[in-house]
Design a protein around this motif. Structure first.
Motif, PDB file in Angstrom:
ATOM      1  N   ILE A  97      36.086  23.781  38.440  1.00 37.39           N
ATOM      2  CA  ILE A  97      35.111  24.110  37.382  1.00 37.39           C
ATOM      3  C   ILE A  97      34.613  22.834  36.710  1.00 37.39           C
ATOM      4  CG2 ILE A  97      34.857  25.181  35.095  1.00 37.39           C
ATOM      5  CD1 ILE A  97      36.760  27.424  36.173  1.00 37.39           C
ATOM      6  N   LEU A  98      35.537  21.917  36.406  1.00 37.94           N
ATOM      7  CA  LEU A  98      35.131  20.654  35.781  1.00 37.94           C
ATOM      8  C   LEU A  98      34.278  19.809  36.726  1.00 37.94           C
ATOM      9  CD1 LEU A  98      38.360  19.632  33.835  1.00 37.94           C
ATOM     10  CD2 LEU A  98      36.286  20.736  32.947  1.00 37.94           C
ATOM     11  N   ASP A  99      34.602  19.819  38.026  1.00 43.01           N
ATOM     12  CA  ASP A  99      33.786  19.101  39.013  1.00 43.01           C
ATOM     13  C   ASP A  99      32.379  19.695  39.078  1.00 43.01           C
ATOM     14  OD1 ASP A  99      35.902  17.428  39.633  1.00 43.01           O
ATOM     15  OD2 ASP A  99      36.365  18.407  41.548  1.00 43.01           O
ATOM     16  N   PHE A 100      32.300  21.029  39.087  1.00 41.99           N
ATOM     17  CA  PHE A 100      30.993  21.695  39.108  1.00 41.99           C
ATOM     18  C   PHE A 100      30.203  21.325  37.856  1.00 41.99           C
ATOM     19  CE2 PHE A 100      28.299  25.486  38.272  1.00 41.99           C
ATOM     20  CZ  PHE A 100      27.478  25.381  39.383  1.00 41.99           C
ATOM     21  N   PHE A 101      30.878  21.298  36.714  1.00 47.48           N
ATOM     22  CA  PHE A 101      30.213  20.895  35.475  1.00 47.48           C
ATOM     23  C   PHE A 101      29.674  19.472  35.605  1.00 47.48           C
ATOM     24  CE2 PHE A 101      30.594  18.624  31.410  1.00 47.48           C
ATOM     25  CZ  PHE A 101      29.562  19.251  30.733  1.00 47.48           C
ATOM     26  N   GLU A 102      30.493  18.554  36.107  1.00 46.10           N
ATOM     27  CA  GLU A 102      30.044  17.161  36.263  1.00 46.10           C
ATOM     28  C   GLU A 102      28.848  17.064  37.207  1.00 46.10           C
ATOM     29  OE1 GLU A 102      30.789  14.351  34.627  1.00 46.10           O
ATOM     30  OE2 GLU A 102      32.065  15.588  33.340  1.00 46.10           O
TER      31      GLU A 102
ATOM     32  N   ILE B 291      32.557  29.469  42.713  1.00 48.80           N
ATOM     33  CA  ILE B 291      32.891  28.267  43.477  1.00 48.80           C
ATOM     34  C   ILE B 291      34.375  27.942  43.340  1.00 48.80           C
ATOM     35  CG2 ILE B 291      32.542  25.749  43.522  1.00 48.80           C
ATOM     36  CD1 ILE B 291      29.547  26.412  42.895  1.00 48.80           C
ATOM     37  N   ALA B 292      34.923  28.164  42.139  1.00 47.40           N
ATOM     38  CA  ALA B 292      36.343  27.894  41.902  1.00 47.40           C
ATOM     39  C   ALA B 292      37.237  29.037  42.377  1.00 47.40           C
ATOM     40  CB  ALA B 292      36.583  27.638  40.415  1.00 47.40           C
ATOM     41  N   ASN B 293      36.638  30.077  42.918  1.00 50.33           N
ATOM     42  CA  ASN B 293      37.350  31.264  43.394  1.00 50.33           C
ATOM     43  C   ASN B 293      38.149  31.960  42.281  1.00 50.33           C
ATOM     44  OD1 ASN B 293      37.723  33.101  45.471  1.00 50.33           O
ATOM     45  ND2 ASN B 293      39.698  32.226  46.042  1.00 50.33           N
ATOM     46  N   VAL B 294      37.644  31.867  41.066  1.00 46.08           N
ATOM     47  CA  VAL B 294      38.214  32.639  39.964  1.00 46.08           C
ATOM     48  C   VAL B 294      37.746  34.080  40.115  1.00 46.08           C
ATOM     49  CG1 VAL B 294      38.311  32.920  37.450  1.00 46.08           C
ATOM     50  CG2 VAL B 294      38.266  30.625  38.461  1.00 46.08           C
ATOM     51  N   ILE B 295      36.508  34.227  40.529  1.00 45.11           N
ATOM     52  CA  ILE B 295      35.948  35.545  40.833  1.00 45.11           C
ATOM     53  C   ILE B 295      35.711  35.594  42.334  1.00 45.11           C
ATOM     54  CG2 ILE B 295      34.005  37.106  40.493  1.00 45.11           C
ATOM     55  CD1 ILE B 295      33.665  35.963  37.726  1.00 45.11           C
ATOM     56  N   HIS B 296      36.282  36.582  42.968  1.00 45.39           N
ATOM     57  CA  HIS B 296      36.212  36.722  44.422  1.00 45.39           C
ATOM     58  C   HIS B 296      34.777  37.013  44.867  1.00 45.39           C
ATOM     59  CE1 HIS B 296      37.090  38.240  48.455  1.00 45.39           C
ATOM     60  NE2 HIS B 296      38.239  37.568  48.337  1.00 45.39           N
ATOM     61  N   TRP B 297      34.408  36.519  46.029  1.00 43.66           N
ATOM     62  CA  TRP B 297      33.052  36.701  46.538  1.00 43.66           C
ATOM     63  C   TRP B 297      32.689  38.172  46.724  1.00 43.66           C
ATOM     64  CZ3 TRP B 297      31.758  39.107  51.080  1.00 43.66           C
ATOM     65  CH2 TRP B 297      32.776  39.305  52.002  1.00 43.66           C
ATOM     66  N   ARG B 298      33.674  39.014  46.983  1.00 41.19           N
ATOM     67  CA  ARG B 298      33.381  40.438  47.163  1.00 41.19           C
ATOM     68  C   ARG B 298      32.921  41.091  45.851  1.00 41.19           C
ATOM     69  NH1 ARG B 298      38.206  40.624  50.915  1.00 41.19           N
ATOM     70  NH2 ARG B 298      37.260  40.821  52.956  1.00 41.19           N
TER      71      ARG B 298
ATOM     72  N   ASP C 158      31.884  38.492  22.026  1.00 40.95           N
ATOM     73  CA  ASP C 158      32.932  39.208  22.749  1.00 40.95           C
ATOM     74  C   ASP C 158      33.476  38.237  23.790  1.00 40.95           C
ATOM     75  OD1 ASP C 158      32.716  41.630  21.415  1.00 40.95           O
ATOM     76  OD2 ASP C 158      31.356  42.515  22.889  1.00 40.95           O
ATOM     77  N   PHE C 159      34.763  38.364  24.092  1.00 37.38           N
ATOM     78  CA  PHE C 159      35.407  37.441  25.025  1.00 37.38           C
ATOM     79  C   PHE C 159      36.109  38.204  26.133  1.00 37.38           C
ATOM     80  CE2 PHE C 159      35.208  35.315  20.952  1.00 37.38           C
ATOM     81  CZ  PHE C 159      34.798  34.038  21.273  1.00 37.38           C
ATOM     82  N   ILE C 160      36.044  37.643  27.342  1.00 36.08           N
ATOM     83  CA  ILE C 160      36.852  38.112  28.460  1.00 36.08           C
ATOM     84  C   ILE C 160      37.638  36.908  28.948  1.00 36.08           C
ATOM     85  CG2 ILE C 160      36.877  38.973  30.833  1.00 36.08           C
ATOM     86  CD1 ILE C 160      34.477  40.672  30.165  1.00 36.08           C
ATOM     87  N   GLU C 161      38.945  37.095  29.063  1.00 33.61           N
ATOM     88  CA  GLU C 161      39.842  36.020  29.464  1.00 33.61           C
ATOM     89  C   GLU C 161      40.210  36.182  30.933  1.00 33.61           C
ATOM     90  OE1 GLU C 161      44.086  34.554  27.777  1.00 33.61           O
ATOM     91  OE2 GLU C 161      42.537  35.026  26.299  1.00 33.61           O
ATOM     92  N   LEU C 162      40.221  35.052  31.645  1.00 37.08           N
ATOM     93  CA  LEU C 162      40.591  35.046  33.059  1.00 37.08           C
ATOM     94  C   LEU C 162      41.628  33.956  33.300  1.00 37.08           C
ATOM     95  CD1 LEU C 162      37.018  35.333  34.601  1.00 37.08           C
ATOM     96  CD2 LEU C 162      38.748  37.131  34.541  1.00 37.08           C
ATOM     97  N   GLY C 163      42.629  34.289  34.085  1.00 40.46           N
ATOM     98  CA  GLY C 163      43.643  33.313  34.448  1.00 40.46           C
ATOM     99  C   GLY C 163      43.129  32.386  35.532  1.00 40.46           C
ATOM    100  N   ILE C 164      43.450  31.103  35.399  1.00 42.90           N
ATOM    101  CA  ILE C 164      43.088  30.123  36.420  1.00 42.90           C
ATOM    102  C   ILE C 164      44.277  29.197  36.648  1.00 42.90           C
ATOM    103  CG2 ILE C 164      40.608  30.167  35.936  1.00 42.90           C
ATOM    104  CD1 ILE C 164      40.988  27.510  34.401  1.00 42.90           C
ATOM    105  N   ASP C 165      44.278  28.558  37.820  1.00 39.79           N
ATOM    106  CA  ASP C 165      45.309  27.553  38.071  1.00 39.79           C
ATOM    107  C   ASP C 165      44.681  26.163  37.921  1.00 39.79           C
ATOM    108  OD1 ASP C 165      44.002  26.916  40.526  1.00 39.79           O
ATOM    109  OD2 ASP C 165      45.245  28.359  41.619  1.00 39.79           O
TER     110      ASP C 165
ATOM    111  N   THR D 107      28.564  32.169  36.428  1.00 40.48           N
ATOM    112  CA  THR D 107      28.906  32.942  37.620  1.00 40.48           C
ATOM    113  C   THR D 107      29.143  32.015  38.807  1.00 40.48           C
ATOM    114  OG1 THR D 107      27.581  34.804  36.814  1.00 40.48           O
ATOM    115  CG2 THR D 107      28.189  34.826  39.142  1.00 40.48           C
ATOM    116  N   TYR D 108      28.255  31.043  39.002  1.00 39.96           N
ATOM    117  CA  TYR D 108      28.429  30.095  40.096  1.00 39.96           C
ATOM    118  C   TYR D 108      29.714  29.286  39.914  1.00 39.96           C
ATOM    119  CZ  TYR D 108      24.068  30.697  42.700  1.00 39.96           C
ATOM    120  OH  TYR D 108      23.075  31.198  43.498  1.00 39.96           O
TER     121      TYR D 108
END
Length: 164
Positions: free
Chosen positions: A79-84, A124-131, A65-72, A119-120
């Motif tokens: 996200i790529l920096d966190f991956f690295e 960290i990329a603020n795709v998902i708000h901390w709240r 199953d997939f959930i799509e999220l918009g990012i800039d 989730t992290y």
């Protein structure tokens, strides 16, 4: 630009069954699918697994199953920096298991499990708000919990687009 979170619900092996039973969720694993649709980032629950990128082509596969999220572009870069920063780090069996049994979150600095890593990365990329995430207050970041978090984030994004 969009990313997807892929949630594994296929038959799998005994580990998949155990994770689903324990977490009371149809999902036993999660991966982050980059905008190219082919590069998947995650860590699998094998003893030798590490955070890594894999190329996958999944077409008409009812196992996910997939959930799509918009990012800039900036969120994508983060996200790529966190991956690295985390690439090659191992699976956190101890943290995952102890967090299920103890009334607190156990987290190894350089170890992850799949849904925790995603989730992290998204927080960290603020795709998902901390709240929504409240990582500081969650000991359970299982694939089923991530699914709920991502679904809420997707709904918020859709509501924001409708008001524009």
């Amino acid at each position: 630009m969009n990313i997807k979170i892929a949630f594994y619900k296929g038959k799998g092996d005994w580990k998949n069954k155990l994770i689903r039973w324990w977490t009371k969720s149809p999902y036993s694993h999660a991966e982050l699918v980059l905008p190219d649709g082919i590069t998947w980032l995650s860590i699998s629950p094998l003893l030798s697994s590490t955070v890594a990128a894999r190329e996958k082509k999944v077409a008409n596969d009812n196992s996910w199953d997939f959930i799509e999220l918009g990012i800039d572009k900036e969120q994508y870069r983060i996200i790529l920096d966190f991956f690295e920063d985390t690439k090659g780090q191992g699976y956190d069996w101890l943290g995952m298991l102890l967090s299920q049994f103890l009334p607190c979150k156990i987290k190894h600095k350089r170890r992850w499990y799949c849904s925790e890593w995603i989730t992290y990365a998204l927080r960290i990329a603020n795709v998902i708000h901390w709240r929504i995430v409240k990582i500081y207050d969650r000991r359970d970041l299982s694939p089923g919990v991530l699914y709920s978090i991502a679904k809420e984030a997707n709904e918020r994004q859709n509501e924001q687009e409708e008001t524009l």
